[in-house]
Write an enzyme that holds these catalytic residues in place. Structure first.
Site, PDB file in Angstrom:
ATOM      1  N   ASP A   1       7.874  23.784 -28.987  1.00 54.70           N
ATOM      2  CA  ASP A   1       6.777  24.889 -28.778  1.00 54.70           C
ATOM      3  C   ASP A   1       6.740  25.414 -27.309  1.00 54.70           C
ATOM      4  O   ASP A   1       7.616  24.819 -26.287  1.00 54.70           O
ATOM      5  CB  ASP A   1       5.160  24.420 -29.107  1.00 54.70           C
TER       6      ASP A   1
ATOM      7  N   SER B   1       0.769  26.758 -25.014  1.00 54.13           N
ATOM      8  CA  SER B   1       1.185  25.915 -26.023  1.00 54.13           C
ATOM      9  C   SER B   1       2.161  26.587 -27.060  1.00 54.13           C
ATOM     10  O   SER B   1       3.034  27.044 -26.882  1.00 54.13           O
ATOM     11  CB  SER B   1      -0.092  25.199 -26.672  1.00 54.13           C
TER      12      SER B   1
END
Length: 195
Positions: free
Chosen positions: A188, A48
């Site tokens: 991200d 992530s």
């Protein structure tokens, strides 16, 4: 991520599951493609927005939806050895692995259906965090009509989120000013968030 990908693939095929390998794509792409390919489940390996060593596994239910809590609990019980495991298939009963080359194109075509007003005349700087947005992000924004300046779009498997992306906006801010861009977008590592 390569080691986890190999381990997840080996575990699934050992249980008799056929695996469709889509390559490095954003988490939302895996959710979408789970439904588009008609798969029973989807698996995303991702750190992530965290550093590269912090990879985890996200599992999607059929259709690309979030798993029910009860199913998540059953998976955790199996992983911790708290549940009976089924007999493993052998020979022709094991799963097969098939890599596909159209996954990115399918996802980009899906994203294009969400564009109701072209971005023509807009210059966008995209910070790809050296992650899953490195191909998909610039391609999607360009297909929407924007002039795209991609930064941090050279993943090497180790540099994801390293001083860039949604947790380090100063890099993007500087690039927007430097290029006189209209907009800056920072993803991200697995491209399921954007600032």
């Amino acid at each position: 991520g390569e080691m986890l990908e190999a381990a997840v693939t080996a575990g699934l095929t050992a249980a008799g599951v056929d695996v469709v390998s889509v390559g490095v794509l954003p988490t939302p792409a895996v959710a979408y493609l789970t439904g588009d390919y008609g798969a029973d489940l989807g698996v995303m390996i991702s750190a992530s927005h965290n550093p590269m060593p912090d990879n985890g596994i996200k599992i999607f239910a059929a259709g690309g939806h979030k798993l029910d809590d009860e199913i998540e609990d059953r998976i955790e019980a199996v992983l911790h050895g708290d549940a009976e495991s089924a007999a493993r298939p052998t020979g022709a009963g094991i799963g097969r692995v098939r890599a596909v080359s159209d996954a990115l194109d399918r996802y980009l075509a899906h994203l294009a259906t969400a564009v109701h007003k072209p971005l023509t005349g807009t210059t966008v700087v995209v910070d790809c965090a050296h992650g899953a947005a490195s191909q998909a992000g610039p391609a999607a924004y360009a297909a929407a009509g924007a002039t795209v300046i991609a930064i941090n779009a050279a993943p090497d498997g180790l540099n994801i989120n390293d001083g860039c992306g949604s947790t380090h906006l100063s890099v993007l801010q500087q690039a927007v000013l430097e290029h006189g861009a209209d907009l800056g977008l920072a993803h991200d590592g697995d491209a399921d968030r954007c600032l």
